[in-house]
Design a protein around this motif. Structure first.
Motif, PDB file in Angstrom:
ATOM      1  N   HIS A  20       0.801  -0.954  -0.003  1.00 32.27           N
ATOM      2  CA  HIS A  20       0.125  -0.145   0.017  1.00 32.27           C
ATOM      3  C   HIS A  20       0.684   1.363  -0.189  1.00 32.27           C
ATOM      4  CE1 HIS A  20      -4.003  -2.094   1.855  1.00 32.27           C
ATOM      5  NE2 HIS A  20      -3.681  -2.390   0.485  1.00 32.27           N
ATOM      6  N   THR A  21       2.138   1.332   0.846  1.00 29.44           N
ATOM      7  CA  THR A  21       2.911   2.409   0.948  1.00 29.44           C
ATOM      8  C   THR A  21       3.534   2.648  -0.398  1.00 29.44           C
ATOM      9  OG1 THR A  21       3.029   2.128   3.244  1.00 29.44           O
ATOM     10  CG2 THR A  21       4.643   3.328   1.958  1.00 29.44           C
ATOM     11  N   TYR A  22       3.981   1.574  -1.185  1.00 34.27           N
ATOM     12  CA  TYR A  22       4.601   1.421  -2.226  1.00 34.27           C
ATOM     13  C   TYR A  22       3.692   2.303  -3.213  1.00 34.27           C
ATOM     14  CZ  TYR A  22       6.357  -0.438  -6.798  1.00 34.27           C
ATOM     15  OH  TYR A  22       7.039  -0.684  -7.920  1.00 34.27           O
ATOM     16  N   LEU A  23       2.554   1.732  -3.555  1.00 35.61           N
ATOM     17  CA  LEU A  23       1.549   2.153  -4.616  1.00 35.61           C
ATOM     18  C   LEU A  23       1.145   3.524  -4.456  1.00 35.61           C
ATOM     19  CD1 LEU A  23      -0.833  -1.035  -4.565  1.00 35.61           C
ATOM     20  CD2 LEU A  23       0.912  -0.563  -6.284  1.00 35.61           C
ATOM     21  N   ARG A  24       1.083   4.181  -3.157  1.00 31.77           N
ATOM     22  CA  ARG A  24       0.459   5.313  -2.882  1.00 31.77           C
ATOM     23  C   ARG A  24       1.713   6.397  -3.199  1.00 31.77           C
ATOM     24  NH1 ARG A  24      -2.551   3.598   2.682  1.00 31.77           N
ATOM     25  NH2 ARG A  24      -4.386   2.627   1.602  1.00 31.77           N
ATOM     26  N   PRO A  69       2.037   2.992 -13.639  1.00 30.50           N
ATOM     27  CA  PRO A  69       2.378   1.687 -14.098  1.00 30.50           C
ATOM     28  C   PRO A  69       1.046   0.995 -14.703  1.00 30.50           C
ATOM     29  CG  PRO A  69       3.269   2.021 -11.832  1.00 30.50           C
ATOM     30  CD  PRO A  69       2.500   3.144 -12.159  1.00 30.50           C
ATOM     31  N   LYS A  70       1.444   0.188 -15.791  1.00 30.83           N
ATOM     32  CA  LYS A  70       0.346  -0.453 -16.645  1.00 30.83           C
ATOM     33  C   LYS A  70       0.488  -1.833 -16.151  1.00 30.83           C
ATOM     34  CE  LYS A  70      -1.467   3.254 -18.059  1.00 30.83           C
ATOM     35  NZ  LYS A  70      -2.773   3.635 -17.424  1.00 30.83           N
ATOM     36  N   GLU A  71       1.795  -2.256 -15.816  1.00 30.63           N
ATOM     37  CA  GLU A  71       2.033  -3.765 -15.772  1.00 30.63           C
ATOM     38  C   GLU A  71       2.572  -3.831 -14.350  1.00 30.63           C
ATOM     39  OE1 GLU A  71       1.842  -3.350 -20.018  1.00 30.63           O
ATOM     40  OE2 GLU A  71       3.167  -2.244 -18.691  1.00 30.63           O
ATOM     41  N   PHE A  72       2.044  -4.897 -13.357  1.00 31.91           N
ATOM     42  CA  PHE A  72       2.743  -5.228 -12.013  1.00 31.91           C
ATOM     43  C   PHE A  72       2.918  -6.871 -12.175  1.00 31.91           C
ATOM     44  CE2 PHE A  72       0.392  -1.210 -11.419  1.00 31.91           C
ATOM     45  CZ  PHE A  72       1.160  -0.667 -10.305  1.00 31.91           C
ATOM     46  N   GLY A  73       4.375  -6.971 -11.327  1.00 30.02           N
ATOM     47  CA  GLY A  73       4.734  -8.265 -11.280  1.00 30.02           C
ATOM     48  C   GLY A  73       4.740  -8.750 -10.017  1.00 30.02           C
ATOM     49  N   PHE A  74       4.578 -10.253 -10.150  1.00 27.18           N
ATOM     50  CA  PHE A  74       4.406 -10.916  -8.879  1.00 27.18           C
ATOM     51  C   PHE A  74       4.969 -12.296  -9.051  1.00 27.18           C
ATOM     52  CE2 PHE A  74       1.738 -13.400  -5.604  1.00 27.18           C
ATOM     53  CZ  PHE A  74       2.429 -12.865  -4.597  1.00 27.18           C
ATOM     54  N   VAL A  77      -3.551  -4.160  -5.783  1.00 27.11           N
ATOM     55  CA  VAL A  77      -3.123  -3.448  -6.690  1.00 27.11           C
ATOM     56  C   VAL A  77      -4.222  -2.393  -7.428  1.00 27.11           C
ATOM     57  CG1 VAL A  77      -2.016  -3.271  -8.817  1.00 27.11           C
ATOM     58  CG2 VAL A  77      -0.954  -4.706  -7.164  1.00 27.11           C
ATOM     59  N   GLN A  78      -5.220  -3.390  -7.648  1.00 25.97           N
ATOM     60  CA  GLN A  78      -6.353  -2.542  -8.381  1.00 25.97           C
ATOM     61  C   GLN A  78      -7.109  -1.253  -7.714  1.00 25.97           C
ATOM     62  OE1 GLN A  78      -8.130  -6.242  -9.612  1.00 25.97           O
ATOM     63  NE2 GLN A  78      -8.057  -5.443 -11.774  1.00 25.97           N
ATOM     64  N   LYS A  79      -7.042  -1.392  -6.083  1.00 33.23           N
ATOM     65  CA  LYS A  79      -7.683  -0.271  -5.628  1.00 33.23           C
ATOM     66  C   LYS A  79      -6.893   1.011  -5.803  1.00 33.23           C
ATOM     67  CE  LYS A  79      -8.833  -3.300  -1.468  1.00 33.23           C
ATOM     68  NZ  LYS A  79      -8.356  -3.759  -0.128  1.00 33.23           N
ATOM     69  N   GLU A  80      -5.684   0.889  -6.132  1.00 30.03           N
ATOM     70  CA  GLU A  80      -4.809   2.180  -6.588  1.00 30.03           C
ATOM     71  C   GLU A  80      -4.898   2.347  -8.400  1.00 30.03           C
ATOM     72  OE1 GLU A  80      -3.905   4.342  -4.298  1.00 30.03           O
ATOM     73  OE2 GLU A  80      -4.537   3.172  -2.704  1.00 30.03           O
ATOM     74  N   PHE A  81      -4.728   1.126  -8.751  1.00 30.15           N
ATOM     75  CA  PHE A  81      -4.482   1.294 -10.243  1.00 30.15           C
ATOM     76  C   PHE A  81      -5.347   0.298 -10.822  1.00 30.15           C
ATOM     77  CE2 PHE A  81      -0.424   2.555  -8.251  1.00 30.15           C
ATOM     78  CZ  PHE A  81      -0.243   3.492  -8.831  1.00 30.15           C
ATOM     79  N   PRO A  82      -6.942   0.741 -11.062  1.00 27.78           N
ATOM     80  CA  PRO A  82      -7.817  -0.162 -11.411  1.00 27.78           C
ATOM     81  C   PRO A  82      -7.525  -0.750 -12.978  1.00 27.78           C
ATOM     82  CG  PRO A  82      -8.477   2.071 -11.434  1.00 27.78           C
ATOM     83  CD  PRO A  82      -7.192   2.157 -10.702  1.00 27.78           C
ATOM     84  N   ASP A  83      -6.764  -0.104 -13.906  1.00 26.60           N
ATOM     85  CA  ASP A  83      -6.524  -0.677 -15.151  1.00 26.60           C
ATOM     86  C   ASP A  83      -5.215  -1.362 -15.071  1.00 26.60           C
ATOM     87  OD1 ASP A  83      -8.849   0.643 -16.026  1.00 26.60           O
ATOM     88  OD2 ASP A  83      -7.694   2.485 -16.593  1.00 26.60           O
TER      89      ASP A  83
END
Length: 433
Positions: free
Chosen positions: A264-268, A277-282, A311-317
């Motif tokens: 959450h801290t990273y995304l915010r 970002p459009k792509e997120f890795g895991f 992730v989608q809470k902050e970046f829904p696309d």
């Protein structure tokens, strides 16, 4: 930089709660059509993989270290496995580029030099058409004796500037500038920063600044990286530790959920820095390593789905790449059995490979250096498709769509044991030849 579009896919909270209490382990009793060939992944034929699949950590012969007695067969086996995957239409390859100039463990391997070797190997005629993906590895930069320790500066903006200079050096090695023509040869368009949550567990803001720094390098017109992709996240698993004490204290709960808070801290921070970002890795190792030997079809990718939701809470696309997948065969908490390995391969092909919004899946890795028996052995983190003899494990056949019965038939006639892992019930553990 490339931009993609998507749709929002937020699971109901009730489903999330159900997933988080789902059981893991190996040893269910219900069989699930083990004799049937599993096509999976759309209309892809058995023995082939779809275009979204890739290979990670291929060891090419050019990286040989003659000081290690197993180096030559390890590299030969690793490259042979990749050749078979390449012949099965795999064209995505994810390799490591160490940020440090000199490795603490092995001073013969240098980050920039390793990058050049990987580029040369994958640009050879033998592997024409491969898409090379380089992840920046932060290992050992926390050691003050390593030259990359400057990325641990207390101020995240200063640390980001230091990271930017080092990232630019690796970029230049991968995509060299011709001094005569003043033009670049673009060999690598896909980049990421590997597992920043493990390298900097208390500094999620630093990781966001590193992403911004890498984005600035790739977006710089002088670097000519048109269409480049920078994958965000690249977190390790588990997102939430599943084992919970009966009378869990608030402090114990916070400890179990620390990675979600880190994310959450990273995304915010990314949003604060105007990054989109459009792509997120895991890396869903926990999902894959806990696949049961029989109820594998109903096994849920709890970690991967949890990562998507947050992730989608902050970046829904957002779109998602599973940039490291594999079954860790030698950790004590997972049962090491041939059927479990096959079921994990099946799970990656048919469950992770068909998850909504998942565009890429990379298997880590190709071959192991020796017969592993437990955590006390060297390099026990082992999710290789082939053993130390170069023989394919059950995981390989599951990944390629073969049924359990077919996998056994294909193993007949092979010298020695087919898989170098023994069930827990077998004591003492036998050493592999």
């Amino acid at each position: 930089m490339r931009h993609t579009t998507s749709f929002r896919n937020v699971l109901p909270l009730a489903l999330v709660a159900l997933m988080l209490v789902g059981s893991v382990g190996c040893g269910a009793d219900i069989e699930e059509n083990d004799g049937e060939t599993q096509q999976g992944d759309g209309a892809v034929e058995v023995g082939q993989l779809s275009s979204k699949f890739g290979a990670a950590n291929v060891l090419f012969m050019g990286l040989l270290d003659p000081t290690k007695p197993y180096a030559e067969p390890l590299h030969r086996n690793s490259e042979n496995v990749f050749k078979d995957l390449y012949n099965s239409d795999v064209r995505q390859v994810r390799q490591a580029a160490y940020l440090r100039n000199i490795s603490k463990e092995d001073r013969r391997i240098r980050g920039v030099e390793t990058t050049k070797v990987n580029v040369a190997a994958l640009r050879s005629s033998a592997y024409a058409g491969t898409d090379l993906f380089l992840m920046i590895h932060l290992a050992n930069c926390d050691d003050p004796t390593n030259d990359c320790n400057d990325i641990y500066a207390d101020d995240p903006s200063i640390a980001g500037d230091n990271f930017k200079n080092r990232f630019q050096a690796i970029y230049d090695a991968a995509n060299p500038l011709d001094a005569n023509t003043n033009q670049r040869t673009i060999n690598v368009r896909t980049w990421s920063i590997n597992e920043p949550d493990l390298a900097m567990p208390k500094r999620p803001r630093h990781a966001a600044y590193f992403y911004k720094a890498a984005h600035e390098v790739l977006s710089n017109a002088e670097n000519e990286c048109v269409g480049c992709i920078l994958v965000a996240g690249e977190l390790s698993s588990p997102m939430v530790k599943q084992k919970r004490k009966k009378n869990e204290t608030p402090k114990e709960r916070r400890k179990r959920w620390w990675k979600v808070r880190w994310l959450h801290t990273y995304l915010r921070t990314l949003k604060t820095l105007d990054q989109e970002p459009k792509e997120f890795g895991f890396h869903p190792y926990t999902d894959v390593s806990s696949v049961p030997r029989n109820k594998y079809k109903s096994h849920r990718p709890v970690d991967a789905e949890t990562f998507q939701i947050h992730v989608q809470k902050e970046f829904p696309d957002a779109r998602f790449w599973l940039t490291e997948v594999g079954r860790v065969l030698h950790l004590e908490k997972y049962k090491a059995c041939e059927k479990c390995g096959w079921a994990s391969g099946w799970f990656v092909r048919n469950t992770l490979g068909t998850m909504p919004l998942v565009d890429r899946v990379y298997w880590w890795d190709m071959a192991t250096s020796q017969c592993k028996q437990g955590k006390g052995d060297e390099d026990f983190w082992d999710s290789a498709l082939a053993d130390h003899h170069g023989r394919y494990r059950a995981m390989y056949y599951g990944l390629m769509g073969y049924s359990w019965k077919e996998a056994n038939l294909r193993a007949q006639g092979e010298p020695g044991p087919w898989i170098d892992v023994r069930p827990r019930t077998e004591k003492p553990l036998r050493r592999c030849p």
